[in-house]
Structures are given as C-alpha cells and as structure tokens.
Design a protein around this motif. Structure first.
Motif, PDB file in Angstrom:
ATOM      1  N   LEU A   1      -8.141   3.744   8.985  1.00  0.00           N
ATOM      2  CA  LEU A   1      -7.623   3.296   7.690  1.00  0.00           C
ATOM      3  C   LEU A   1      -8.627   2.386   6.996  1.00  0.00           C
ATOM      4  O   LEU A   1      -8.887   2.537   5.801  1.00  0.00           O
ATOM      5  N   GLN A   2      -9.228   1.467   7.740  1.00  0.00           N
ATOM      6  CA  GLN A   2     -10.209   0.552   7.159  1.00  0.00           C
ATOM      7  C   GLN A   2     -11.460   1.289   6.692  1.00  0.00           C
ATOM      8  O   GLN A   2     -12.172   0.810   5.819  1.00  0.00           O
ATOM      9  N   ALA A   3     -11.697   2.478   7.268  1.00  0.00           N
ATOM     10  CA  ALA A   3     -12.826   3.322   6.843  1.00  0.00           C
ATOM     11  C   ALA A   3     -12.391   4.323   5.773  1.00  0.00           C
ATOM     12  O   ALA A   3     -13.086   5.305   5.516  1.00  0.00           O
ATOM     13  N   ASP A   4     -11.224   4.076   5.157  1.00  0.00           N
ATOM     14  CA  ASP A   4     -10.660   4.938   4.114  1.00  0.00           C
ATOM     15  C   ASP A   4     -10.375   6.346   4.612  1.00  0.00           C
ATOM     16  O   ASP A   4     -10.546   7.328   3.882  1.00  0.00           O
ATOM     17  N   ASP A   5      -9.939   6.443   5.851  1.00  0.00           N
ATOM     18  CA  ASP A   5      -9.578   7.732   6.427  1.00  0.00           C
ATOM     19  C   ASP A   5      -8.113   7.692   6.852  1.00  0.00           C
ATOM     20  O   ASP A   5      -7.504   6.619   6.922  1.00  0.00           O
TER      21      ASP A   5
ATOM     22  N   VAL B   1     -11.670  12.769   8.574  1.00  0.00           N
ATOM     23  CA  VAL B   1     -11.427  13.872   7.643  1.00  0.00           C
ATOM     24  C   VAL B   1     -11.760  13.526   6.192  1.00  0.00           C
ATOM     25  O   VAL B   1     -11.781  14.408   5.343  1.00  0.00           O
ATOM     26  N   SER B   2     -12.044  12.275   5.908  1.00  0.00           N
ATOM     27  CA  SER B   2     -12.251  11.878   4.509  1.00  0.00           C
ATOM     28  C   SER B   2     -13.460  12.558   3.872  1.00  0.00           C
ATOM     29  O   SER B   2     -13.533  12.664   2.657  1.00  0.00           O
ATOM     30  N   GLY B   3     -14.386  13.063   4.687  1.00  0.00           N
ATOM     31  CA  GLY B   3     -15.548  13.771   4.158  1.00  0.00           C
ATOM     32  C   GLY B   3     -15.240  15.192   3.727  1.00  0.00           C
ATOM     33  O   GLY B   3     -16.113  15.879   3.200  1.00  0.00           O
ATOM     34  N   GLY B   4     -14.006  15.646   3.948  1.00  0.00           N
ATOM     35  CA  GLY B   4     -13.603  16.972   3.501  1.00  0.00           C
ATOM     36  C   GLY B   4     -13.403  17.990   4.609  1.00  0.00           C
ATOM     37  O   GLY B   4     -12.833  19.048   4.377  1.00  0.00           O
ATOM     38  N   ASP B   5     -13.861  17.700   5.831  1.00  0.00           N
ATOM     39  CA  ASP B   5     -13.657  18.614   6.959  1.00  0.00           C
ATOM     40  C   ASP B   5     -12.399  18.177   7.700  1.00  0.00           C
ATOM     41  O   ASP B   5     -12.412  17.241   8.494  1.00  0.00           O
TER      42      ASP B   5
END
Length: 160
Positions: free
Chosen positions: A21-25, A47-51
């Motif tokens: 969460l702290q890494a915006d994921d 997964v926040s990078g799109g994969d």
C-alpha cells in the motif's frame, strides 16, 4: 486450526500488505515458510506497473519451484493476507506446495469492495478449494481480516 506460529506469520503478511500500500500497490502480502518454521521467501503485490500476474503468492510458487525439492514444497506453508485468487491457487497446486493459511477470504474481499463501490474483477473470486484439491487450508482470521479490510479501504480511497 490457527495457532500462535500461524498468527506470527500472518501478521508479517499484513505488514507486507501495508508495504505494498505504501508503494501505491494493492495491499497483499505473503510468506513462504518451511516445515522447520524458517521463512524462505516473502513478497507483496507488484501489479501497479500494469502486469496483474505479479501477485506475491504466484511469485512464491515460482521461487519454490526453483529452490525447493518436491518434498520440501509439500511440507511448506504459504501464509497470505488474502485468500489466493484462482491464478495463484493454480500455481500453488501445480508446484505442489503444502498448507495455505490466510487472514482474509476472497468472499470477504468481494463484499468489502462492493461496499466501497469498486467494480468487480474480470477474474472470478473462487475459494481455493474450487481450484485445487488435497491442500490443507485455514482462514480467515477475524482480527487480522479487519486490518486487511482497512488496508483495502485506504487503497481505494487513494484511487478516488
């Protein structure tokens, strides 16, 4: 049956979910533990990078396949903040990992997201038992599930 050792590892999973969460994921975290109670590997969502295959349970299954014997895998336990999705449950089964212990269930997550007005995922949330057989599965753990719920609330509040 959830014991103090299980709670120790599940608390670590919640901390890993908080790190995600702290890494915006999305807030998911998992730990792979040997039969001797040694933490072998741990991870959180990426997964926040799109994969969207970058789930921690999937990463731990890959790690286990590359680093453990079949017998070691069978005796290992995967702890996770949220019940495995179908992709991760299948990876767990294919690799031959042992017990799964989770803090919050897929059913809880679906209910929470619905209450928050979050659209349903394209992938169905199925109980692990509907994806793999012959695996001991324990969870959810109510006091930790509430912490996981709060992490998901924070994640989706940030996205709005």
């Amino acid at each position: 049956m959830i014991d103090n050792t299980d709670l120790k590892h599940l608390r670590r999973c919640v901390k890993l979910a908080k790190a995600a969460l702290q890494a915006d994921d999305e807030p998911f975290g998992s730990v792979l533990v040997s039969a001797d109670d040694v933490v072998l590997a741990e991870d959180h969502n990426h997964v926040s990078g799109g994969d969207h295959t970058q789930h921690p349970e999937f990463a731990l299954a890959r790690w286990a396949a590359e680093n453990m014997t079949i017998e070691e895998r069978r005796k290992a336990t995967v702890y996770t903040s949220g019940e495995h999705c179908p992709m991760c449950a299948a990876a767990h089964g294919w690799v031959g990992l042992g017990r799964i212990v989770y803090a919050s269930s897929s059913a809880q997550l679906v209910r929470w997201l619905s209450e928050m007005g979050v659209a349903a995922s394209r992938v169905r949330n199925l109980p692990i038992q509907e994806v793999i057989r012959d695996t001991d599965i324990d969870g959810p753990v109510p006091e930790l599930a509430e912490q996981v719920r709060e992490l998901h609330r924070q994640f989706h509040a940030k996205k709005r």
